[in-house]
Write a protein that holds these residues in place. Structure first.
Motif, PDB file in Angstrom:
ATOM      1  N   ILE A 181      -2.109 -11.678   2.735  1.00 36.63           N
ATOM      2  CA  ILE A 181      -3.021 -11.121   3.734  1.00 36.63           C
ATOM      3  C   ILE A 181      -3.953 -12.190   4.273  1.00 36.63           C
ATOM      4  O   ILE A 181      -4.237 -12.246   5.465  1.00 36.63           O
ATOM      5  CB  ILE A 181      -3.822  -9.946   3.136  1.00 36.63           C
ATOM      6  N   ARG A 225      -5.948  -2.902   4.256  1.00 36.42           N
ATOM      7  CA  ARG A 225      -5.108  -4.034   3.819  1.00 36.42           C
ATOM      8  C   ARG A 225      -3.629  -3.685   3.960  1.00 36.42           C
ATOM      9  O   ARG A 225      -2.811  -4.531   4.364  1.00 36.42           O
ATOM     10  CB  ARG A 225      -5.430  -4.394   2.369  1.00 36.42           C
ATOM     11  N   ARG A 226      -3.291  -2.454   3.634  1.00 36.27           N
ATOM     12  CA  ARG A 226      -1.891  -2.017   3.765  1.00 36.27           C
ATOM     13  C   ARG A 226      -1.439  -2.068   5.225  1.00 36.27           C
ATOM     14  O   ARG A 226      -0.322  -2.500   5.537  1.00 36.27           O
ATOM     15  CB  ARG A 226      -1.759  -0.604   3.208  1.00 36.27           C
ATOM     16  N   LYS A 227      -2.292  -1.653   6.122  1.00 32.43           N
ATOM     17  CA  LYS A 227      -1.951  -1.679   7.545  1.00 32.43           C
ATOM     18  C   LYS A 227      -1.808  -3.110   8.057  1.00 32.43           C
ATOM     19  O   LYS A 227      -0.870  -3.430   8.811  1.00 32.43           O
ATOM     20  CB  LYS A 227      -3.030  -0.946   8.334  1.00 32.43           C
ATOM     21  N   GLN A 256       4.199  -4.624  -2.976  1.00 31.97           N
ATOM     22  CA  GLN A 256       2.750  -4.641  -3.214  1.00 31.97           C
ATOM     23  C   GLN A 256       2.093  -5.840  -2.511  1.00 31.97           C
ATOM     24  O   GLN A 256       1.251  -6.545  -3.070  1.00 31.97           O
ATOM     25  CB  GLN A 256       2.456  -4.695  -4.724  1.00 31.97           C
ATOM     26  N   ALA A 309      -1.008  -5.782   6.288  1.00 29.75           N
ATOM     27  CA  ALA A 309       0.217  -6.359   5.732  1.00 29.75           C
ATOM     28  C   ALA A 309       1.450  -5.847   6.476  1.00 29.75           C
ATOM     29  O   ALA A 309       2.392  -6.611   6.757  1.00 29.75           O
ATOM     30  CB  ALA A 309       0.322  -6.024   4.243  1.00 29.75           C
ATOM     31  N   ASP A 359       0.043  -5.654  -0.082  1.00 31.28           N
ATOM     32  CA  ASP A 359      -1.357  -5.408   0.241  1.00 31.28           C
ATOM     33  C   ASP A 359      -2.290  -5.893  -0.850  1.00 31.28           C
ATOM     34  O   ASP A 359      -3.498  -6.059  -0.631  1.00 31.28           O
ATOM     35  CB  ASP A 359      -1.572  -3.921   0.507  1.00 31.28           C
ATOM     36  N   GLN A 360      -1.742  -6.152  -2.055  1.00 30.64           N
ATOM     37  CA  GLN A 360      -2.545  -6.682  -3.154  1.00 30.64           C
ATOM     38  C   GLN A 360      -2.462  -8.202  -3.252  1.00 30.64           C
ATOM     39  O   GLN A 360      -3.151  -8.799  -4.077  1.00 30.64           O
ATOM     40  CB  GLN A 360      -2.067  -6.059  -4.484  1.00 30.64           C
ATOM     41  N   VAL A 372       5.925  -2.994   2.215  1.00 27.24           N
ATOM     42  CA  VAL A 372       4.624  -3.376   1.644  1.00 27.24           C
ATOM     43  C   VAL A 372       4.405  -2.682   0.310  1.00 27.24           C
ATOM     44  O   VAL A 372       3.960  -3.301  -0.676  1.00 27.24           O
ATOM     45  CB  VAL A 372       3.495  -3.043   2.646  1.00 27.24           C
ATOM     46  N   ASP A 373       4.715  -1.380   0.249  1.00 25.87           N
ATOM     47  CA  ASP A 373       4.534  -0.648  -1.006  1.00 25.87           C
ATOM     48  C   ASP A 373       5.490  -1.152  -2.081  1.00 25.87           C
ATOM     49  O   ASP A 373       5.115  -1.224  -3.268  1.00 25.87           O
ATOM     50  CB  ASP A 373       4.748   0.843  -0.766  1.00 25.87           C
TER      51      ASP A 373
END
Length: 754
Positions: free
Chosen positions: A134, A154-156, A126, A158, A128-129, A122-123
């Motif tokens: 999402i 959002r990160r979680k 990106q 995704a 989560d953006q 995810v990082d």
């Protein structure tokens, strides 16, 4: 066996069936199901099976058309045979062994599906953006949270979506792992799959670097500890050797000789210092062993020649001097023999030659005695040498034994020193290898094939969906078929008549299209041949009963009892027997309708003979076959039960019994009526008719029980309208013999019907 005995046997079998609840079983004790039974079920329920499968396939096609397409992309990695693990007692680069590869693959699968790996992807991408990825997964109640908390949420979300759709798949019998990702976004599948591979390789490199750093620190600590222990052990061993007078090569030299002495083959094990006493003991022992061998050899030589004459000793015979003297003696003897032929013994030259022979014999004897003496002397010398070395060996052994008690502790100390030296060398080698490989890629994983954007959707798969629909439809059809069979207790096969009703089966009549009487009238038809076989079976069952009266009945109407009565009567008549066929069905007579010609009087019949005492000749049907008299019912009586319960029927039977060879009574069905049980009292035998695929087991069993309860002599049953395919039998196998001898005629009739 007479008719009464057969009746008792039938009753006994029927009672057994009733007690067992009518469970289906074969004659040989087999179970409920067999191949023929399954085949019959499939044939009977073929329309249900086909309908279920067709509906399932249609639903499968509809579901395929309504499903949103999904795409899937795969990247692959290879697991190398070596890695960078540092474990105490293992090699610097241990293998992922074949027996551990499955465990490693399972571990790698869990790593790929883990939350931490999903967060790393995810990082990297990106996601989560990416609002399209999402979607609307973020609940509205979280919109008021601070931005950092919403970003973490959002990160979680995704990462959870990635974990749900990632597909690690180990390839069987290889060291390859495929990492797939499925999504409705065609391009995203390849991006995510490649990102998983990159994140996995990066985490493996970081793990290898951390392992190397940790291993160097641990090894440095162990090296310092071993060095201190080695110094203490060496000092203690040297001090003990000095105090106890143990003189030998130094410990380091002994260890070096042992480690490199394999080529020489004479070194001692590591940790043993060879002393002077020990060396002397080995030397004296070896010398004593050699002297003992020499003494044994010399002794054996002397024992072999001691009792021999000197000239018989092999060494004497092989002596060159002796051989030369013997040759010289032979020459002198030859010359002497020549002179003796010409001269006398006192001739000077003869005397001279005799003197020479005497001298040669003395020399030979002297040499032989000397050789034998030498062999004896060699044995005595070897014996004295052995005794002397034995005394020396005993002396050296005593000295070595005294020293051995002191060397035990020294050897223990020496082995400790050697073990610590080996351990220190191993740790130093390991540390050097780790230091050399610190900046080298030690990952066990490597990228094999990157993921490509898929060309087409993998789901929905029409073929797979149709296959699943086919299996589900088949399962549903089989389930419905089983349910239908559970609640279906109809009698279908000849075996059911015997196993369910408990009576012997006398015949089975095949089902025929069209008018049954027409098939009966054809002598070589399947139906006519079956009824002929039934008639023969009845004859064998009745035995020698003269002028029998046979009752034909069934459990319910329209099971074929009237046709059976007509067919049996006709067959008996063709066989030359006088037959009286009487319609005693006082409820719904059918013989008159079946056999009456249009110009016959419908009022003639059995009731006029029974109640009005009319002449039987005037009440019979006309234009019947030879030897067959048919007595229809005539007018329906108002009180059938009272009429049959009177003595009119017994008197009728007794009056006409001896006028006919057999009387056949076509009676009413048993269920719901008392007519047939009453008639069974006055007849000799009862034939029970069962229609295949229509008569229910419970109903037929109840009818059979009513007959047996009133003492009816049920000689057996006959199965009518029998369909072999629905019973699990082969039609051609069951009925090919009926047309035996007349195939041409039957083929012509079949073609005529077509």
């Amino acid at each position: 066996m007479n008719a009464d005995e057969r009746s008792v046997g039938a009753r006994g079998r029927n009672d057994l069936v009733i007690e067992e609840g009518g469970a289906m079983r074969s004659d040989d004790g087999g179970g409920l199901l067999d191949l023929a039974y399954i085949r019959s079920i499939l044939w009977r329920e073929r329309f249900v099976l086909v309908a279920c499968i067709a509906v399932a396939l249609v639903l499968g096609v509809i579901a395929t058309l309504l499903t949103t397409p999904e795409y899937r992309a795969y990247a692959s990695i290879q697991i190398e045979e070596t890695g960078g693990q540092i474990v105490e007692g293992q090699d610097i680069d241990p293998e992922v062994r074949p027996n551990d590869i499955l465990v490693f693959m399972a571990t790698l699968t869990q790593v790929i599906e883990s939350q931490s790996m999903a967060l790393a992807v995810v990082d990297e991408l990106q996601l989560d953006q990416d609002q399209s990825f999402i979607g609307d997964s973020l609940p509205e109640r979280y919109t008021t949270l601070p931005e950092d908390q919403r970003a973490a949420l959002r990160r979680k979300i995704a990462a959870e979506k990635l974990s749900d759709n990632v597909m690690p798949e180990p390839v069987d019998r290889t060291r390859v792992m495929r990492i797939g990702y499925k999504s409705e976004d065609q391009a995203l599948t390849a991006r995510v799959a490649n990102a998983y591979v990159e994140s996995l390789l990066l985490s493996e490199l970081q793990r290898g670097s951390e392992v190397n750093s940790y291993a160097r620190e641990i090894l440095l600590e162990q090296i310092e500890q071993v060095r201190e222990s080695l110094q203490e052990a060496e000092s203690e061993a040297i001090e003990y050797a000095r105090n106890n007078g143990i003189v030998g090569q130094p410990i380091s030299s002994s260890r070096s000789a042992s480690s490199g002495g394999d080529a020489g083959g004479g070194s001692e094990p590591v940790g043993t210092a060879q002393t002077i006493s020990g060396t002397n003991l080995v030397t004296v022992n070896e010398t004593y062993a050699a002297a003992r061998i020499r003494r044994i050899e010399a002794e054996q030589r002397w024992l072999a020649v001691r009792d021999m004459a000197p000239m018989q000793v092999p060494e004497v015979q092989s002596n060159p001097v002796v051989q030369g003297l013997i040759a010289q003696k032979s020459e002198i003897e030859r010359r002497l023999n020549e002179l003796r032929e010409r001269y006398r013994e006192d001739y000077p030259e003869v005397a001279q030659l005799r003197a020479q022979l005497t001298s040669i014999d003395r020399n030979i004897a002297s040499i032989a005695n000397d050789v034998k003496s030498v062999i004896r002397d060699e044995y005595r010398i070897a014996q004295r040498q052995e005794n002397g070395l034995l005394e020396e060996l005993n002396s050296v052994s005593d000295s070595a034994i005294e020293e051995q008690s002191r060397r035990v502790q020294f050897n223990i100390l020496n082995r400790d020193v050697t073990a610590l030296q080996d351990q220190l060398d191993s740790l130093l080698n390991r540390f050097n290898q780790i230091s050399s490989a610190a900046n080298i890629d030690s990952s066990r994983l490597s990228s094999l094939d990157p993921a490509q954007v898929p060309n087409g959707a993998y789901s929905p798969n029409l073929f797979a969906n149709l296959l699943i629909a086919l299996l589900l439809g088949t399962g549903l059809g089989v389930g419905l078929t089983i349910m239908r069979q559970i609640f279906d207790d109809r009698v279908r096969s000849p075996r059911d008549v015997e196993t369910k009703l408990g009576v012997p089966l006398l015949g089975s009549i095949p089902f025929t299209e069209g008018e049954p009487l027409q098939s009966v009238s054809e002598p070589h038809s399947h139906v006519a041949e079956a009824y002929s076989a039934l008639r023969v079976a009845i004859d064998f069952t009745l035995g020698r009963k003269s002028h029998p009266v046979l009752q034909v009945t069934s459990s319910s109407p329209s099971e074929g009892k009237s046709i059976t009565s007509i067919a049996l009567a006709s067959d008996y008549a063709r066989a030359g027997r006088r037959v009286l066929l009487v319609d005693t069905d006082l409820r719904k007579p059918s013989l008159g309708k079946s056999l009456r010609t249009p110009d016959d009087d419908s009022e003639r019949g059995f009731m006029n003979v029974l109640s009005k005492d009319a002449p039987i000749e005037n009440e019979m049907l006309v234009n019947t076959i030879e030897n067959l008299d048919v007595l229809p019912l005539g007018p329906l009586p108002p009180n059938p039960v009272q009429l049959l319960s009177s003595d009119l029927l017994p008197k009728f039977i007794e009056r006409y019994r001896h006028s006919y060879d057999i009387i056949i009574l076509d009676t009413a069905p048993v269920i719901g009526l008392a007519d047939s049980p009453i008639v069974s009292h006055h007849v000799d035998a009862t034939l029970f008719v069962v229609e295949a695929n229509r008569a229910h087991y419970g109903q037929a069993k109840a009818a059979m029980r009513r007959l047996l309860d009133v003492g009816a002599n049920v000689i057996g049953g006959v199965l009518t309208k029998y369909r072999p395919l629905e019973a699990g039998d082969s039609y051609s196998y069951s009925y090919s013999y009926y047309a035996y001898g007349t195939p041409t005629a039957l083929e012509q009739k079949a073609n005529a019907r077509k």
